[in-house]
Design a protein around this motif. Structure first.
Motif, mmCIF file in Angstrom:
data_model
loop_
_atom_site.group_PDB
_atom_site.id
_atom_site.type_symbol
_atom_site.label_atom_id
_atom_site.label_comp_id
_atom_site.label_asym_id
_atom_site.label_seq_id
_atom_site.Cartn_x
_atom_site.Cartn_y
_atom_site.Cartn_z
ATOM 1 N N ARG A 92 0.844 -1.192 0.000
ATOM 2 C CA ARG A 92 0.000 0.000 0.000
ATOM 3 C C ARG A 92 0.879 1.240 0.000
ATOM 4 N N PRO A 93 0.538 2.292 -0.754
ATOM 5 C CA PRO A 93 1.359 3.507 -0.750
ATOM 6 C C PRO A 93 1.554 4.040 0.666
ATOM 7 N N ARG A 95 1.712 7.124 2.874
ATOM 8 C CA ARG A 95 1.187 8.488 2.754
ATOM 9 C C ARG A 95 1.845 9.398 3.783
ATOM 10 N N LEU A 111 12.371 12.486 -0.921
ATOM 11 C CA LEU A 111 11.501 11.870 -1.918
ATOM 12 C C LEU A 111 12.319 11.130 -2.981
ATOM 13 N N ARG A 115 12.318 6.961 -3.507
ATOM 14 C CA ARG A 115 11.968 6.355 -4.796
ATOM 15 C C ARG A 115 13.100 5.476 -5.310
ATOM 16 N N PRO A 122 5.231 2.897 -3.182
ATOM 17 C CA PRO A 122 4.982 4.271 -3.621
ATOM 18 C C PRO A 122 4.839 5.213 -2.417
ATOM 19 N N LEU A 123 5.338 6.427 -2.571
ATOM 20 C CA LEU A 123 5.227 7.445 -1.523
ATOM 21 C C LEU A 123 4.318 8.559 -2.027
ATOM 22 N N GLU A 124 3.269 8.850 -1.273
ATOM 23 C CA GLU A 124 2.353 9.936 -1.596
ATOM 24 C C GLU A 124 2.505 11.045 -0.564
ATOM 25 N N VAL A 125 2.462 12.292 -1.012
ATOM 26 C CA VAL A 125 2.616 13.444 -0.126
ATOM 27 C C VAL A 125 1.314 14.235 -0.124
ATOM 28 N N HIS A 126 0.782 14.483 1.067
ATOM 29 C CA HIS A 126 -0.507 15.168 1.193
ATOM 30 C C HIS A 126 -0.396 16.325 2.183
ATOM 31 N N ALA A 140 -3.054 10.031 6.490
ATOM 32 C CA ALA A 140 -1.589 9.974 6.473
ATOM 33 C C ALA A 140 -1.138 8.809 7.342
ATOM 34 N N HIS A 270 2.019 1.619 9.303
ATOM 35 C CA HIS A 270 2.316 1.129 7.958
ATOM 36 C C HIS A 270 3.629 0.342 8.005
#
Length: 297
Positions: A92-93, A95, A111, A115, A122-126, A140, A270
């Motif tokens: 799962r990404p 976050r 970042l 990667r 995957p890394l997601e930034v919010h 998050a 996570h």
């Protein structure tokens, strides 16, 4: 007490209603009708045996039981996602949440390194404009938190301490100074947010800013300051990530730096959180070492 277990779709309805604030917006988020959200919430209340939502003609609010259930629902839905990914052999990404300026100058190197080293996660930034930067809402998995932790249930690691800067309109009489003090700013209006690190309590009780102007987000904060409606105090990361043509950032002397932490749920984090926190610590230490070496040359 009912022995019927809550269903995932009921938990998702509660989370959506809490996050969005209205049945209409929750329905849009879930892609269902407003009446369907209402039925799911009613079914959840029947399953747990207690009221979770206080309904009025103008607003929706959670009961004490509702707030507890919301937190548990966020964790439960995250765990369900992890089960699905585990069964499929996928990740799962991860976050990353932040509420203001992420990790400042460390953000891009972190970042890129993530990667490069962990292409399978995957890394997601919010950006989430609240004190927990998305942890409380479950959007998050790990968050950049400045200042004190908003909740004792989070695990955390201190990664750096950032100097504070004064944010001034380019036309401000102090904008050209190499540094300012809290005393220099006591006659100005402080522009701040409810989830920021600065309040008038940063100043001595007998020498605080004349008034406070509350704004909702970073964009409003910059706009108000650039327009000369007040001054701001912020972490050094803001200057690097959110330069504004009408705002000058000046070192603020005589104040303690802001602790910057990574925080994550202590229960059921996570699977990649520990690796991410270690990588951030490594990048920060590496940049600090490089800076020290450059100064000594």
């Amino acid at each position: 007490m009912s022995e019927v277990s809550p269903e995932p779709r009921q938990l998702r309805a509660l989370v959506a209603l809490t996050d969005e604030g209205t049945f209409t917006d929750a329905a849009i988020r879930l892609g269902v009708t407003q009446s369907a959200v209402s039925r799911l919430i009613a079914a959840l209340e029947a399953a747990v045996g207690v009221p979770l939502v206080e309904r009025t003609t103008r607003s929706v609010a959670l009961t004490d039981a509702g707030r507890r259930t919301y937190r548990a629902a966020v964790l439960a839905l995250t765990a369900l996602d992890d089960v699905t990914h585990a069964a499929r052999g996928t990740s799962r990404p991860l976050r990353l949440g932040y509420s203001w300026a992420a990790l400042g100058s460390y953000t891009s190197p972190v970042l890129r390194e993530w990667r490069s080293r962990h292409p399978d996660v995957p890394l997601e930034v919010h950006r989430v404009d609240e004190r927990s930067a998305g942890l409380t809402r479950g959007v998050a998995d790990v968050a950049v938190v400045r200042g004190d932790l908003p909740d004792s249930t989070w695990a955390s690691r201190l990664v750096v301490r950032e100097p504070r800067l004064a944010a001034l309109a380019r036309t401000h009489e102090l904008a050209s100074r190499p540094g300012v003090t809290l005393a220099d700013l006591r006659h100005d209006t402080l522009v701040t947010t409810a989830y920021g690190t600065t309040t008038v309590e940063l100043w001595p009780a007998d020498a605080r800013p004349s008034s406070t102007l509350w704004v909702d987000n970073l964009d409003e904060w910059l706009t108000e300051i650039a327009g000369g409606l007040g001054i701001g105090v912020t972490a050094a990361a803001t200057a690097g990530q959110h330069a504004h043509p009408g705002v000058v950032f000046v070192p603020l002397d005589g104040v303690a730096p802001i602790p910057v932490r990574l925080a994550w749920p202590a229960a059921h984090p996570h699977p990649a959180v520990e690796r991410f926190v270690d990588l951030v610590s490594e990048v920060v230490a590496g940049q600090a070492s490089a800076t020290t070496s450059n100064r000594s040359v």
